[in-house]
Write an enzyme that holds these catalytic residues in place. Structure first.
Site, PDB file in Angstrom:
ATOM      1  NE  ARG A 163     -27.397 -40.275 -58.868  1.00  0.00           N
ATOM      2  CZ  ARG A 163     -26.454 -40.774 -58.085  1.00  0.00           C
ATOM      3  NH1 ARG A 163     -25.475 -41.508 -58.633  1.00  0.00           N
ATOM      4  NH2 ARG A 163     -26.467 -40.557 -56.791  1.00  0.00           N
ATOM      5  CB  ILE A 211     -33.564 -36.555 -63.039  1.00  0.00           C
ATOM      6  CG1 ILE A 211     -34.446 -37.266 -62.003  1.00  0.00           C
ATOM      7  CG2 ILE A 211     -33.480 -35.067 -62.734  1.00  0.00           C
ATOM      8  CD1 ILE A 211     -35.933 -36.943 -62.096  1.00  0.00           C
ATOM      9  CG  PHE A 239     -35.595 -34.563 -57.800  1.00  0.00           C
ATOM     10  CD1 PHE A 239     -34.970 -34.342 -59.003  1.00  0.00           C
ATOM     11  CD2 PHE A 239     -36.978 -34.427 -57.759  1.00  0.00           C
ATOM     12  CE1 PHE A 239     -35.678 -34.000 -60.134  1.00  0.00           C
ATOM     13  CE2 PHE A 239     -37.706 -34.081 -58.889  1.00  0.00           C
ATOM     14  CZ  PHE A 239     -37.047 -33.878 -60.068  1.00  0.00           C
ATOM     15  CD  GLU A 240     -33.956 -40.223 -58.720  1.00  0.00           C
ATOM     16  OE1 GLU A 240     -33.022 -40.914 -58.294  1.00  0.00           O
ATOM     17  OE2 GLU A 240     -35.137 -40.596 -58.699  1.00  0.00           O
ATOM     18  N   GLY A 241     -30.089 -37.293 -56.225  1.00  0.00           N
ATOM     19  CA  GLY A 241     -28.699 -36.954 -55.932  1.00  0.00           C
ATOM     20  C   GLY A 241     -28.411 -35.540 -56.388  1.00  0.00           C
TER      21      GLY A 241
END
Length: 383
Positions: free
Chosen positions: A245, A248, A364-366
């Site tokens: 995270r 990102i 993305f990445e949550g």
């Protein structure tokens, strides 16, 4: 503009200077052409590997750069400011090296890690499935152990794989048992018989690096390629999420910084009513808000990175950084298009590309809804 960075060491300053040099000479001149033609930039990742930019947060003993996350993330930001697709793929590669580095045996590390960190082999992450994105415990792709325990036979599909079909190895998370403790992690080579990839997704942005599904049809994976214990998969996957995270978040700040730079440059050239448009208060204040958003987002990811480097809890801070930075990127790039007016809606200027690229960082990445859930739960628990 060149961001005036407060870096901890002379080595870090030299690294940022090297990154800018590579990004300006190798990435920036070809980014627009590859994004428009949706073609993969052959040789770019080999160049980044030779420059040592694919192994920065890992130990020197395995061929890494031994850099702190505070420095590594700023390298990612610099790459993203020139070409977001490449920066995302670099972040994913770093994420893909984590399971082996943190959970692999010494024998496994000796066999695979030097090539991974040296850039000879590029990695991808296979966690999501068509029906299991944020809910990783719902994975259905199955790995069945052979009677003698020497191998696993894998059947099922994975989705949203950055570098799918091109990466040399895939961190596969597959079901070996029941429930959330029935997931295991495997290091699967691209040439595994029974492994195939779908056609690249037709995405809004990040066109130069493919995103695909992967299909396992009785694919046999040697048991020696299982990373960690059987059933330890979700622990391995989740242990890397906070770091991913932050990657990102840094990419999002790079996109936003590029949009701000383009908007300021345009506003200093374009005239209206006898003055440069940056001299009109309405537009000047818009640019000021954009700059404040970029600086605040950068501060958020650096705070989380420094906590990580100091060995302090940083999960909530990582979610805050991801949320703040990606929302900022979406707003800043949208405002940059506004600064350009009608020209911003054309492909003659890259701000429209930056706006499209910013959107995926919120997903993305949550997703950012998941980040809010993580943050609220941390508040409930007093973390």
């Amino acid at each position: 503009m060149t961001v005036d960075r407060l870096l901890p060491t002379d080595e870090a300053r030299d690294l940022i200077a090297l990154t800018r040099d590579v990004a300006d000479k190798v990435l920036a001149p070809i980014a627009d052409a590859h994004e428009k033609s949706e073609t993969y930039p052959e040789g770019v990742f080999a160049t980044l590997g030779e420059a040592g930019l694919l192994s920065l947060p890992y130990p020197e003993e395995w061929g890494g750069g031994a850099q702190t996350y505070e420095v590594y993330l700023q390298v990612l930001e610099e790459l993203a400011a020139r070409w977001a697709a490449i920066a995302v793929a670099v972040s994913v590669h770093s994420l893909a090296c984590h399971p082996l580095m943190s959970f692999g045996t010494e024998k496994q590390k000796q066999r695979w890690l030097p090539d991974m960190l040296g850039g000879s082999t590029i990695g991808a992450y296979s966690l999501s499935e068509p029906q299991a994105g944020s809910d990783a415990a719902a994975l259905a792709c199955k790995a069945t152990a052979s009677a003698d325990g020497s191998s696993y036979t894998v059947n099922g599909s994975k989705a949203w794989i950055t570098h799918g079909g091109i990466a040399d190895f895939y961190n596969l998370f597959a079901r070996t048992g029941e429930g959330s403790k029935g997931i295991s992690c495997f290091l699967v080579p691209r040439d595994t018989a029974g492994l195939s990839f779908g056609k690249p997704e037709e995405k809004m942005g990040l066109h130069a690096v493919p995103t695909t599904a992967a299909h396992y049809d009785n694919a046999v994976v040697d048991a020696g390629r299982r990373i960690g214990a059987e059933g330890q998969g979700l622990q391995i996957a989740f242990s890397a999420l906070d770091s991913g995270r932050l990657g990102i978040a840094a990419v999002a700040v790079g996109i936003a910084q590029a949009a701000l730079d383009d908007a300021v440059a345009y506003a200093q050239e374009r005239t209206a009513f006898g003055r440069k448009i940056i001299d009109h208060q309405g537009l000047g204040f818009l640019l000021a808000d954009m700059a404040a958003a970029v600086d605040s987002a950068r501060a958020a990811y650096l705070d989380a990175a420094r906590r990580r480097d100091a060995g302090q809890p940083y999960s909530r801070n990582a979610s805050v950084a991801k949320l703040v930075a990606t929302d900022a990127a979406m707003k800043v790039t949208t405002d940059a298009v506004q600064v350009f007016g009608g020209y911003g809606y054309t492909r003659d200027f890259r701000v429209e590309r930056l706006m499209r690229e910013a959107k995926i960082t919120q997903i993305f990445e949550g997703t950012n809804q998941i980040q809010r859930l993580v943050i609220s739960r941390a508040l409930q628990s007093g973390a």
